[in-house]
Design an enzyme around this catalytic site. Sequence first.
Site, short mmCIF file in Angstrom:
data_model
loop_
_atom_site.label_atom_id
_atom_site.label_comp_id
_atom_site.label_asym_id
_atom_site.label_seq_id
_atom_site.Cartn_x
_atom_site.Cartn_y
_atom_site.Cartn_z
N ASP A 272 0.72 -1.15 0.29
CA ASP A 272 0.28 -0.11 -0.07
C ASP A 272 0.89 1.19 0.07
O ASP A 272 1.75 1.40 -0.83
CB ASP A 272 -1.08 -0.14 1.16
CG ASP A 272 -1.95 0.86 1.40
OD1 ASP A 272 -3.00 0.97 0.40
OD2 ASP A 272 -1.84 2.04 1.96
N TYR B 132 -2.12 10.66 1.26
CA TYR B 132 -3.12 10.95 0.23
C TYR B 132 -2.96 12.30 -0.43
O TYR B 132 -3.06 12.80 -1.51
CB TYR B 132 -4.41 10.60 0.48
CG TYR B 132 -4.36 9.17 0.87
CD1 TYR B 132 -4.65 8.21 -0.17
CD2 TYR B 132 -4.28 8.57 1.97
CE1 TYR B 132 -4.93 6.98 0.24
CE2 TYR B 132 -4.42 7.26 2.34
CZ TYR B 132 -4.72 6.30 1.46
OH TYR B 132 -4.78 4.90 1.48
N HIS C 108 -7.19 -6.31 -1.05
CA HIS C 108 -6.20 -5.42 -0.83
C HIS C 108 -5.05 -6.05 0.09
O HIS C 108 -3.99 -5.69 0.09
CB HIS C 108 -6.72 -4.23 -0.57
CG HIS C 108 -5.58 -3.05 -0.50
ND1 HIS C 108 -4.47 -2.76 -1.12
CD2 HIS C 108 -5.17 -2.59 0.60
CE1 HIS C 108 -3.91 -1.82 -1.03
NE2 HIS C 108 -4.24 -1.51 0.46
#
Length: 328
Positions: free
Chosen positions: A145, A250, A306
């Site tokens: 990730d 992010y 994921h």
Amino acid sequence: MRNIGVSALLAASIALMAAVQHAHAATPDTYLPATSAAIAAATSKIEDGKADVNGVRYHYLLAQGKPGSTPVVLLHGWASTSYMWRYVMPQLVARGYTVLAPDLRGLGDTSKPATGYDKANVANDIRALVAQLNLGPQIDLVGHDLGGMVAYAYAAQHPAEVRALAIVDVPLPGIEPWDQIVQMPRTWHFRFYAVQDVPEMLIAGHELEYLKWFHNSEAVNARAFTSEAEEIYAREYAMPGALRAGFEYYRAFPQDAQANQAFARTKLTMPVLGIGGAGSFGPIIGDHLRHVATNVEAVNVQGSGHWVAEEQPAAVTDALVRFLPPAR
């Protein structure tokens, strides 16, 4: 090792051992997992540490392996901490690897500065930590990730220092087909977390409920996250500043995209492994990484979304053992 994780890590690793033995009973012994006694011994070697690097107090888990072995550095992503490696880390330690698993800047038990969350900067944090712990001059690097984004930035900036690179179920900002990926319904959170202040306001006080929902929305194996794991993650993300720090990763994506496009002008030449969940980025991860590297293998893990290292840890452990050079 943190008290919250020792018993869970040991039990999970022994369960993983049985799963790998069942799945690979016909393979050479090289790829079979360590025995329960070896796992217990490996777990006892894992210790907590704290170190100040680049103005950030980093928490890390570290186990020393065979003298002179090239260290394996494991980097977690968002909605996780170093605890996500509870299944995989003891298996690598039992094989003689020195293994370092830090909590990334702002997350877990690492301090939470206001700035510095672009992946190139965080990569240099990790490099400074490796140097401070005298783990160089080369490492093997594994990132899931956001940790995979950091791992790529590390390898791109310091290629001579990374012997092998594994990126687990994540696309790289700015690298084809990034523009299409960020418009997919399943990446809605990329856009939501990038909004200033609003995600923190809505999730604060509901960390456990939100993370339980988020983990399961991204998972194929619904049994991957135990109540104990969810409570550990919720406590760590409820720490002051943790939500904001996570979302800053992010918010740094536009800066990361510019950096990655510049990095990609010189492709990586070390061996690169892409591991992805079949229910997530597994079908595209190999082709994606070939935009930035010349020597790429890919593993598409069935029965996983994921959270590959937690949903199908036996498959991830097996892929890493096959890919990483043996511990010396």
